[in-house]
Design an enzyme around this catalytic site. Sequence first.
Site, PDB file in Angstrom:
ATOM      1  N   SER A 178     -46.349   1.375  63.847  1.00 13.76           N
ATOM      2  CA  SER A 178     -46.315   2.332  62.770  1.00 13.76           C
ATOM      3  C   SER A 178     -45.218   3.430  63.392  1.00 13.76           C
ATOM      4  O   SER A 178     -45.202   3.661  64.452  1.00 13.76           O
ATOM      5  CB  SER A 178     -47.361   3.081  62.408  1.00 13.76           C
ATOM      6  OG  SER A 178     -47.855   3.667  63.353  1.00 13.76           O
ATOM      7  N   GLU A 188     -39.346  -1.126  66.450  1.00 14.51           N
ATOM      8  CA  GLU A 188     -39.189  -1.820  65.078  1.00 14.51           C
ATOM      9  C   GLU A 188     -40.442  -1.166  64.199  1.00 14.51           C
ATOM     10  O   GLU A 188     -41.665  -1.419  64.719  1.00 14.51           O
ATOM     11  CB  GLU A 188     -39.728  -3.333  65.262  1.00 14.51           C
ATOM     12  CG  GLU A 188     -38.444  -3.706  66.082  1.00 14.51           C
ATOM     13  CD  GLU A 188     -37.121  -4.061  65.218  1.00 14.51           C
ATOM     14  OE1 GLU A 188     -37.075  -3.765  64.235  1.00 14.51           O
ATOM     15  OE2 GLU A 188     -36.243  -4.815  65.855  1.00 14.51           O
ATOM     16  N   CYS A 200     -44.290  -5.702  57.461  1.00 14.51           N
ATOM     17  CA  CYS A 200     -43.426  -4.462  57.281  1.00 14.51           C
ATOM     18  C   CYS A 200     -42.193  -4.562  56.604  1.00 14.51           C
ATOM     19  O   CYS A 200     -41.605  -3.300  56.087  1.00 14.51           O
ATOM     20  CB  CYS A 200     -42.978  -4.488  58.729  1.00 14.51           C
ATOM     21  SG  CYS A 200     -42.084  -5.570  59.681  1.00 14.51           S
TER      22      CYS A 200
END
Length: 477
Positions: free
Chosen positions: A198, A219, A253
Amino acid sequence: MEPQEQVIQKSKIEEVFNRQKEWSLKLRKSTAIHRISNLNKMQDWIQAHKEDIRKAVYADFKKPFPETDLSEIFVVTSEINHAIKHLGDWMKPKSVSTPLTMVGSKSNIQYEPKGAALIIAPWNFPFNLAMGPLVSALAAGCTAIVKPSEMTPHTSALIRRLVEEVFEPELVAVFEGDVEVSQMLLAMPFDHIFFTGSPSVGKIVMKAAAENLSSVTLELGGKSPAIIDRNVDIVDAATKVAWGKFLNCGQTCVAPDYVLVHEEVKDAFIEELSVQMQKMYDPKSKGIENSRDYGRIVNRKHWNRLNELFEDGTSKGAKIIFGGNSIGEENYFEPTLMSEVKEDMKVIQEEIFGPILPIISYSGIEEAIEYINLKPKPLSLYVFSNENHVPDQVLQETSAGAVVINDCVIQFLQKELPFGGVNTSGFGKAHGYFGFLAFSNEKAVMKQRIGLTASRPLYPPYGFSGKKILKALLKWF
């Protein structure tokens, strides 16, 4: 963790890190053959233990076996195959051109391993997102410590088993545990840190990396939008959005976080989206909770988080078009479509990371673009349109880690493209050659001739001829 346990764990981490740091110096001379050998060992283990991987991931959140094959195993094995095929070329020094001002010299770029790397993996694709970066680290000639997620203990244990059976600890090691273990690892002066998770935790990782000036690849995530133009194949768009959003129960994601649909096709799109969801997850009308093709939320904590988003939205007037049912004891959350959402709702303000899909209508593409640009830059942006000018306008007027036209999520499988975000959705790129670069230092190498060189007339004292040359340089070069 008890104080004595902390001391022991910290000591183990320091011991393994020091061994890897020392071994990383030797790996600077490693050849493509040596690195490919390590990748082949990893590939052989995965191929021989596919059933173990399926069972481990299923034990953590009941991911269907076919979904595990696609999104966990295939992603990693294809990454290995791609690296094995191209590694020799990636490692070759790349010659660069010589400008007139450097006549007589030669220059190239050489790719050296950054050294000791730390890989911190998330829980949503626990095998894929731990092993994928490891492939890149090994291809680049780095050592690596892998920290899998404590939220998926069965898969984490399997990852540790893989590493211990395939690699020596001075090359690859695994440390399981919670945030305390992560903090211990982040305190070490790694040469590179690869984190997937996150944005909030990404900030913590970046702060820790700054203490040691470690380079980082982050990422992260964010609210990835899908735009549905009025000139669109409704069935095609709805089918692809349904699959991309509810794969892994929306815990992806790059999943569409919300849909911006043109007001002229909103009703038709919602109707077809509902039809496709039913076809995928409940074709025999036995209830999606009984589907073998639909998994679960990873744990009760995240189920509670999703339930709060859902209740906040419905209490503020959001309309549930499809789904909305959930079973807390089973961490089950039904695929849910939500319309009439407002900006003060949490489903609009926060990354959903689950099977709730808000649908927002717009009247013109400029309105949709403005809406996206008022929010943090997304990891991915999806545009569905039969027109060429609409995707072109979106590409020019928005910023995102990736843009996919007339599909979603599949960019993760395209090894020839860099994968990564921008600003709050992350930075640094992964996959294929770009993953190799993430763990490599692009070292500039320049060889100058002996004796007279193009720069020699510029040495002091700066006489008449030197000044004339500098004047020409400033004017013409």
